[in-house]
Each structure stands twice: as structure tokens, then as C-alpha cells.
Design a protein around this motif. Structure first.
Motif, PDB file in Angstrom:
ATOM      1  N   UNK A 335      -8.684  27.242  70.107  1.00 39.23           N
ATOM      2  CA  UNK A 335      -9.858  26.474  70.512  1.00 39.23           C
ATOM      3  C   UNK A 335     -10.230  25.373  69.508  1.00 39.23           C
ATOM      4  N   UNK A 336      -9.386  25.159  68.518  1.00 36.81           N
ATOM      5  CA  UNK A 336      -9.698  24.134  67.518  1.00 36.81           C
ATOM      6  C   UNK A 336      -9.862  22.776  68.190  1.00 36.81           C
ATOM      7  N   UNK A 337     -10.887  22.049  67.812  1.00 38.23           N
ATOM      8  CA  UNK A 337     -11.131  20.730  68.398  1.00 38.23           C
ATOM      9  C   UNK A 337     -11.274  19.698  67.285  1.00 38.23           C
ATOM     10  N   UNK A 338     -10.884  18.476  67.620  1.00 36.87           N
ATOM     11  CA  UNK A 338     -10.964  17.357  66.678  1.00 36.87           C
ATOM     12  C   UNK A 338     -11.606  16.186  67.408  1.00 36.87           C
ATOM     13  N   UNK A 339     -12.686  15.674  66.869  1.00 38.37           N
ATOM     14  CA  UNK A 339     -13.389  14.532  67.475  1.00 38.37           C
ATOM     15  C   UNK A 339     -13.483  13.427  66.434  1.00 38.37           C
ATOM     16  N   UNK A 340     -13.111  12.211  66.849  1.00 40.08           N
ATOM     17  CA  UNK A 340     -13.162  11.095  65.912  1.00 40.08           C
ATOM     18  C   UNK A 340     -14.541  10.437  65.903  1.00 40.08           C
ATOM     19  N   UNK A 341     -14.914   9.942  64.756  1.00 37.82           N
ATOM     20  CA  UNK A 341     -16.162   9.182  64.588  1.00 37.82           C
ATOM     21  C   UNK A 341     -15.779   7.880  63.889  1.00 37.82           C
ATOM     22  N   UNK A 342     -15.909   6.756  64.606  1.00 36.80           N
ATOM     23  CA  UNK A 342     -15.495   5.456  64.082  1.00 36.80           C
ATOM     24  C   UNK A 342     -16.739   4.654  63.723  1.00 36.80           C
ATOM     25  N   UNK A 343     -16.820   4.235  62.466  1.00 32.99           N
ATOM     26  CA  UNK A 343     -17.974   3.476  61.984  1.00 32.99           C
ATOM     27  C   UNK A 343     -17.501   2.172  61.356  1.00 32.99           C
ATOM     28  N   UNK A 344     -18.293   1.100  61.574  1.00 30.71           N
ATOM     29  CA  UNK A 344     -17.997  -0.176  60.925  1.00 30.71           C
ATOM     30  C   UNK A 344     -18.134  -0.030  59.417  1.00 30.71           C
ATOM     31  N   UNK A 345     -17.226  -0.720  58.695  1.00 30.12           N
ATOM     32  CA  UNK A 345     -17.243  -0.653  57.224  1.00 30.12           C
ATOM     33  C   UNK A 345     -17.120  -2.054  56.639  1.00 30.12           C
ATOM     34  N   UNK A 346     -17.821  -2.982  57.228  1.00 34.76           N
ATOM     35  CA  UNK A 346     -17.723  -4.363  56.780  1.00 34.76           C
ATOM     36  C   UNK A 346     -16.978  -5.208  57.783  1.00 34.76           C
ATOM     37  N   UNK A 347     -16.911  -6.528  57.560  1.00 35.91           N
ATOM     38  CA  UNK A 347     -16.234  -7.411  58.513  1.00 35.91           C
ATOM     39  C   UNK A 347     -14.778  -7.016  58.731  1.00 35.91           C
ATOM     40  N   UNK A 348     -14.433  -6.712  59.992  1.00 40.78           N
ATOM     41  CA  UNK A 348     -13.061  -6.402  60.344  1.00 40.78           C
ATOM     42  C   UNK A 348     -12.548  -5.089  59.785  1.00 40.78           C
ATOM     43  N   UNK A 349     -13.407  -4.179  59.334  1.00 40.62           N
ATOM     44  CA  UNK A 349     -12.990  -2.915  58.734  1.00 40.62           C
ATOM     45  C   UNK A 349     -13.739  -1.762  59.412  1.00 40.62           C
TER      46      UNK A 349
END
Length: 774
Positions: A335-349
């Protein structure tokens, strides 16, 4: 005592509860648990539209088995999910020292006829033919689904992308029979004239078009089927375009999808897609979060495809999430699950954080097989590495599915994992849909080597020698091949057991006859014999093979051969006992038209006088091929082979000598026309050392047809271990690769380039042959 219970509606309560209800309802005051089932009776509520034998085949419970509520649970599912049964009721009665199980079924009606409404473009007769519906067949959900799908596909083929179909059943005066009425909404005829992209500043239009399955209508559309619109495929094309951008860092790319704009020509449309690319992102940082106890962050970071500093890729991100889940799954954390969290880290990053919920470890509970009416349970179970009580491993679940699919016995394979009645366990359910595994083919063919040839092939990939007269279901491979041509005659009978002695060890044998009049203008050769082999897999991609082959060979020299010719020395009757040991590694992604991967083979064959042979000879072979998938689905292939014969008891027999020329190596030369020659006749007598290499680039022309450009080069030298290039011959040419309904066909035209032996230069050569890869 007798108790009755309807079962169909209770499937939603879950497997464990259903099993308890079955046991309680059938057993009642009398506990039948583990009592023998002395009789199993099938009764029908209403008309009998499904044969009793078919009902029994859908059930695993048989007379003689012990009563088990869990097995009845599985059988009820099988009956209802077959689409042939509307309702199932179970009755239990005392019967001698055991019980009598009564299965009462309400079956689906049979098809009386099929009718159509709303169809103006095609006649009802034509649509009935396309539906392939046969009167008398039980009207299952699967039958209706396939009929509707076939008609939608037919309309799509004529440019009707928006066709929709519903259906109704109308009872007839004949008990147990109904008419199927298909209601059709045809929609408007649309075909694609142009595909247009707007806003694609970073990617060229031709590149985006190459990502699509939908194509523009062209001159060869009657063959390629281009220009047709399939709404579901067009939606997939939209996602392919956006995913192409996301895989190259354009994380925020967006589009409203394809719009159809009317063209000046009636019935034609232009597909237009407006794209907002956004900016291209790179990865600043990757991290893991969550209460992780099984793996550390450092361990998981090592297995990721994406790394800081690289362009963002949604494809690689999905791959990394699957890898992490597989790591946990290999430890039993289903039942292991992996969820991504994408956050801005500056221009184009951007920063990516994978949040992990480990869950808990599990063990394997019950492993059930369903749908195998012909194939024995053990044939499927031996492909499943998971056994009850093992640590649960989700990687092995996927491996099981791939292995079972690889048998090629089933049109569909589904593996399900469900909560078990035992706490801390997961049940594995394997559902298969059997298909025809036997093939009978016969006819006339043609090749540039053999002219006209007649053939009969009988193949059964799921053979069972212990099961007369059916001979099916044991997982063995049987083949009978007969080929009669103007220049060759072949007969071969073979049988292979892929799990010898219950181990992953292939054992097989064959008997064969081959008569060849095409090897030379100066002799004919006949081989008759038998062989045994034993093959052991080393990894999923490699194996070793040991074989013993015993042949009687007859070489007849033609009457017109001069007395001083070397060919006069080769005739006679010979015995050839051969022991062979070989190693093979094969990572190609397909046997036919591989696009990536490589195949490497090496082996040694010994022909020994001590075993009754006419010579002491050793044959060494190394061969390989490598494939690259390039732009526009073109394929680059590099292949070659080196062969050497060492004979310690006189000259090498003619049947073990090396030759080049023809469809399989040097295509600019006649068959076996490159090599040392007989001074008296000028015919090729063969050599003890040979090598060749080929480079081929193939590319798609139309659907199922590819063009090819190639270069071949090689040599045959008289002595052993002589790999000098003094006799190097080469050619170049072009060809076609056609994947036709009766088999893959290749047509090549090769032109000699380097020809140190002028007698081998007979101008350009056509080669026409069956293009099977092995």
C-alpha cells in the motif's frame, strides 16, 4: 435438509462476508465444511440458453471436491462475470456421507436476430455482417460490446468520428430468445486535411505531428487509413503533445485541445491546436518527506532518474515514483504511496518533494486462477513467483503478469490484489481470457532462392502430450512443418517442454529431413536425423543451450563435374553426430521489427569420430545485432557474424564449410556464391573461416510498410583462423519490409561494390524472402 440463497446481488459485500454467507446459507443447521461433494447438479431457472458443460467449465468446484465456501465464492464471480449468467442460486442437500450441491442459474437470452435504427449511410445487412453477431449465441455484455465496437470502427473508417451506438433487447415469441436492436447516431462525416499548431515557438510543427497517431489524409490513404478521426485517439494525441512539452521542461504548458475547422472541401476539416508553452523549467532540488522507516532519503535519491540541474520531465518523474513504489513493494509494502509536490524555486526553477506513506508489510494469502478452461492451473501457477505465506512483493505481481502474457495463451491477463480474510495478508487473483493457441496454415509461396514453394505448418503453443485427444493445456510447444519447393524439401516434427522436471528448464526434441538442390550447381545434399536440446535460463534475457544432434548426410555429385574437380572428392554418405554448447543474450524489445536492444550469441559445436562421425571438427560462432530507434521511427541496425571451422582429420566436409551470399548476409551476390572456388569448375567450394557485417537503416513509408537502405560486407577464407580482408566483398542496396496478413515479407535489391573475385559479380540481385527474426 435444504437451504437456498441468491448470490448475484451480494458480491458488493466483499469476498470475506460473501464466503461466510454462502457457508451459513447452504450449511444451515448442518455443517458441510470440508464434507465431500458427492454430486453437483446444474438446474436452469427459465430457458436453457447456455450449455451445461460451459457452466461447469466456468466453475472450479467439481464432484469429488471438498465443500469450500471460498471456492463457491470464486465460482459465483466467474459465472456472473462471464456475462452468460444473470443470477445464481446455491442449494445444499445431504447426500450419503457427503452432500449434493445444486447450482441453479438464470442464463442470458440467446440472440434471435439483430436490427438497426438510424443508419442511413450503410445498409442494415452490411452492418450486421460487420458486427459478426451469430444467431443462437448467448447475448452477453462482452458480445454486445464487441459488436458495437466493430461497427464504430467501421464508421470511423469512412470518416464518421462522432458515431454513437446504444442498444435495446426485444423479447421474441420464442422462449429464451431476444432480438438485439442497435440504435445508431451517425454524426457528420469528417476527414483531416491539415493539422495546424499555433503558439509552438519552441517545437517545430513536423515534430509535434510525428507524436500523433492521427494523420492528414494523403494520396495513399486508401492503404494507410490516414485522415480518419477517432475521437478517443485524438484525445490521446492532445495528451501526447502536452506530455512531449512536459518531458522537456515545459511544466505549465496548456491547451484547449484540438478544434475542428471546416475546410473548403466538403467532408474535410482542419485540426487546429492552440498551445501556450509557458517557460522551460529546470530542477533546483529533490527531497523526500514522510515518516520513512524502511529506506532512508539517501537510499531513495540514488535510484532516481531526475537530478538537480536537469530539465524537468514528467515522464521521468512518473518513472521515479514507480521505482520508489517498487522498492517498497519488493519489501511487502503493497500500500506504499508516493505523491509529488512541485514548488517554484525562482525563475525557471522548481523543487520536487516526494511525500511517502509506507503503510504496512503484508504476506501472500490465497493465489487463485480464473478463466483457464483449457490451460492447466500448474501451467499458470509456475509463472507466478509468489506462493501463499511468502512476503508480499508487488514487483513479483507485475512479473507474474508479464510472464503469463509472455506465454501467448491468453488474449487478456489481469492480476488483482485484494485484502485477505487473514489480517496482514493480501490475496492474489489472476484472471485470464484464453485464446486459440493452435495454427494451421498451408499454401503456395515464392522466394528468390526456392522459386515456387508449397507449405503446411501445424503449430500448437499450448500442447499437452498427456491429454489425448484434445492435446491442449499442458504448456508444451508442438510443431509440424512440411515445405516442398523446386529447390528444397523440408520436413520437421518437434516437441518442447518448457518446464522439464518441474524446473525452469526447457527440454525438447525434433526429427527432420531436408533435401537441398540449391546449395550448388555441382552437388545435391540430403540430411535426415534427430536432435535433443536442454536450455537453461540464466537471467530474464540470457540462457545457455546444450544439444545433441545426429544426422545422416548424403552428398551426390552431379554427373557433369570434371574428373579433376575438387567436387569429385566431396560425395558420399556421412554420419554427423554433433554436440553443441551455446550462450545467448537477447534484450531486443520485439522479435519482429525490433527498435532497441541487442542480441549476442556465441557457441561451439563438436563433431567427433568417437561418436561415429566421419570427421573430427569443431565449429566456433560469434554473432550479434544492435538496434537504435531514431527520428521519425526510423531504425538503425548493426549486425554481423564470425564463423570458424577446425578439422583435424582431413579436409572439412562440404556440409560444414562456410559460404556467403544471398538474402541473409551479402545481398548483392547470388546465394552461397562468395568464397574459395574450385579451379576446374569455378564453383564455390567453401572455406573454414568467414565473417560478415551489415548496416541497415529502415524507415516507415506507409502503415505496415517500411523502406530500407543497407550496406553489407564480408569474406570467406580457405583456412581456419584466417580473418584477413584480402577477399572482402561488399554491396549496398535498398528494400522494402512489408508486414502483411500472412506474414512479414522482405524485398531487397543489392548492388556489388567491392568484388575481388570477378566471378562473383553477376550484377544487382533481387532477394525476396520471409522476414522472420529469431
Amino acid at each position: 435438509m435444504k437451504n437456498t440463497m441468491a448470490r448475484r446481488g451480494m458480491r458488493a459485500f466483499g469476498s470475506g462476508l460473501l464466503s461466510l454467507l454462502i457457508a451459513a446459507s447452504i450449511a444451515g443447521a448442518q455443517d458441510f465444511t470440508d464434507k465431500p461433494i458427492r454430486s453437483l447438479e446444474i438446474r436452469y431457472d427459465g430457458a436453457k440458453t447456455v450449455d451445461e458443460s460451459r457452466i461447469r467449465n466456468l466453475m472450479s468446484v467439481k464432484a469429488g471436491h471438498k465443500f469450500s465456501a471460498e471456492k463457491l465464492d470464486d465460482d459465483i464471480r466467474s459465472l456472473v462475470e462471464s456475462g452468460l449468467v444473470d443470477d445464481v442460486r446455491m442449494d445444499g442437500e445431504e447426500y450419503g456421507d457427503g452432500m449434493k450441491l445444486i447450482v441453479e442459474v438464470t442464463t442470458r437470452p440467446s440472440l434471435a436476430g439483430v436490427g438497426f435504427t438510424g443508419n442511413s449511410e450503410f445498409t442494415s445487412g452490411k452492418l450486421a455482417k460487420e458486427s459478426e453477431l451469430k444467431p443462437g449465441s448467448p447475448i452477453s455484455d462482452a458480445l454486445i460490446f464487441e459488436a458495437r465496437k466493430a461497427i464504430v470502427k467501421y464508421y470511423n473508417g469512412y470518416g464518421y468520428p462522432d458515431v454513437t451506438i446504444t442498444h435495446t433487447l426485444q423479447p421474441t415469441n420464442r422462449p429464451g430468445y431476444s432480438d438485439l436492436i442497435l440504435n445508431i447516431n451517425e454524426g457528420e462525416q469528417n476527414e483531416v486535411r491539415h493539422i495546424v499548431f499555433r503558439g509552438n515557438e519552441s517545437v517545430k510543427t513536423r515534430v509535434l505531428k510525428s507524436e500523433m497517431k492521427t494523420k492528414e489524409k494523403g494520396l495513399l490513404s486508401f492503404m494507410t487509413k490516414s485522415g480518419r478521426i477517432d475521437v478517443s485517439k485524438l484525445q490521446e494525441d492532445e495528451e501526447r503533445i502536452l506530455d512531449y512539452y512536459r518531458n522537456r521542461g515545459f511544466l505549465r504548458v496548456s491547451s484547449t485541445g484540438f478544434k475542428r475547422e471546416a475546410d473548403t472541401k466538403r467532408g474535410r476539416v482542419n485540426l487546429v491546436m492552440d498551445i501556450n508553452e509557458g517557460i522551460q523549467y529546470k530542477i533546483n532540488q529533490i527531497a523526500f518527506a514522510g515518516d520513512m522507516k524502511v529506506f532512508s532519503e539517501a537510499e531513495l535519491l540514488q535510484v532516481l532518474t531526475l537530478n538537480p540541474g536537469e530539465s524537468f520531465s514528467s515522464k521521468n518523474m512518473r518513472k521515479d515514483k514507480t521505482t520508489v513504489r517498487s522498492y517498497y513493494g519488493s519489501r511487502g509494502y503493497a500500500d506504499a504511496s508516493v505523491v509529488e509536490d512541485i514548488q517554484d524555486a525562482g525563475p525557471g526553477m522548481v523543487n520536487i518533494t516526494y511525500r511517502v506513506i509506507e503503510g504496512r508489510p503484508y504476506r501472500v494469502g490465497r493465489v487463485t486462477i480464473e478463466g483457464n478452461n483449457k490451460t492447466k492451473d500448474k501451467v499458470i501457477r509456475r509463472e507466478v513467483p509468489l506462493k501463499p505465506g511468502d512476503n508480499f512483493n508487488s514487483v513479483d505481481v507485475e512479473t507474474s503478469k508479464k510472464r503469463i502474457q509472455g506465454l501467448n495463451y491468453f488474449s487478456n491477463v489481469v492480476t488483482e490484489t485484494n485484502p485477505s480474510v487473514q489480517d496482514g495478508y493480501r490475496d492474489l487473483r489472476v484472471i485470464v481470457d484464453e485464446k486459440n493457441t493452435g495454427q494451421l496454415s498451408f499454401g503456395l509461396g515464392f522466394s528468390s532462392i526456392d522459386s515456387i514453394v508449397g507449405y503446411i505448418n501445424v503449430e500448437e503453443s499450448n500442447f499437452d502430450i498427456t491429454n489425448p485427444w484434445s492435446f491442449r493445456g499442458g504448456g508444451q510447444r508442438f510443431g509440424l512443418n512440411l515445405r516442398l519447393g523446386a529447390e528444397t524439401q523440408d520436413f520437421r516434427l518437434s516437441l518442447t517442454e518448457p518446464w522439464f522436471l518441474g524446473r525452469r528448464l526447457s527440454f525438447g526434441g525434433e526429427v527432420f529431413y531436408r533435401g537441398a538442390q540449391n546449395l550448388s550447381d555441382y552437388y545435391e545434399q540430403t540430411n535426415v536425423g534427430a536432435g535433443l536440446f536442454l536450455r537453461k535460463p540464466l537471467t530474464n534475457r540470457s540462457y545457455i543451450n546444450a544439444s545433441l544432434r545426429y544426422e545422416k548426410i548424403r552428398v551426390d555429385v552431379e554427373d557433369n563435374v570434371p574428373a579433376d574437380s575438387l567436387f569429385q572428392e566431396i560425395g558420399g554418405k556421412f554420419t554427423r553426430p554433433a554436440l553443441e554448447l551455446s550462450y545467448t543474450y537477447d534484450s531486443r524489445d520485439a522479435l519482429q521489427t525490433p527498435r532497441k536492444g541487442h542480441k549476442f550469441e556465441t557457441g561451439i559445436t563438436g563433431i567427433l569420430e568417437s561418436l561415429g562421425g566421419n570427421s573430427n571438427s569443431f565449429i566456433f560462432n560469434v554473432s550479434g545485432s544492435k538496434f537504435w530507434n531514431l527520428w521519425f521511427d526510423s531504425i538503425l541496425e548493426l549486425a554481423g557474424s564470425m564463423d570458424m571451422v577446425e578439422t583435424s582429420s582431413g579436409p572439412t566436409p562440404i556440409y560444414d564449410r562456410q559460404f556467403l551470399g544471398g538474402a541473409r548476409n551479402l545481398r548483392g551476390f547470388e546465394y552461397r556464391d562468395v568464397g574459395p572456388r574450385d579451379p576446374a569448375t569455378g564453383g564455390v567450394i567453401g572455406g573454414d573461416s568467414a565473417a560478415y557485417a551489415t548496416v541497415e537503416w529502415s524507415f516507415p513509408l506507409i502503415s505496415s510498410v517500411r523502406g530500407a537502405l543497407f550496406y553489407d560486407g564480408g569474406f570467406v577464407n580457405l583456412d581456419s583462423w584466417d580473418f584477413s580482408f584480402d577477399n572482402y566483398h561488399s554491396d549496398f542496396g535498398a528494400g522494402l519490409r512489408m508486414n502483411l496478413p500472412f506474414g512479414p515479407i522482405a524485398l531487397d535489391y543489392g548492388i556489388p561494390l567491392q568484388v575481388p573475385d570477378a566471378r562473383a559479380d553477376k550484377g544487382g540481385q533481387f532477394n525476396f524472402y520471409i522476414d522472420y527474426e529469431f
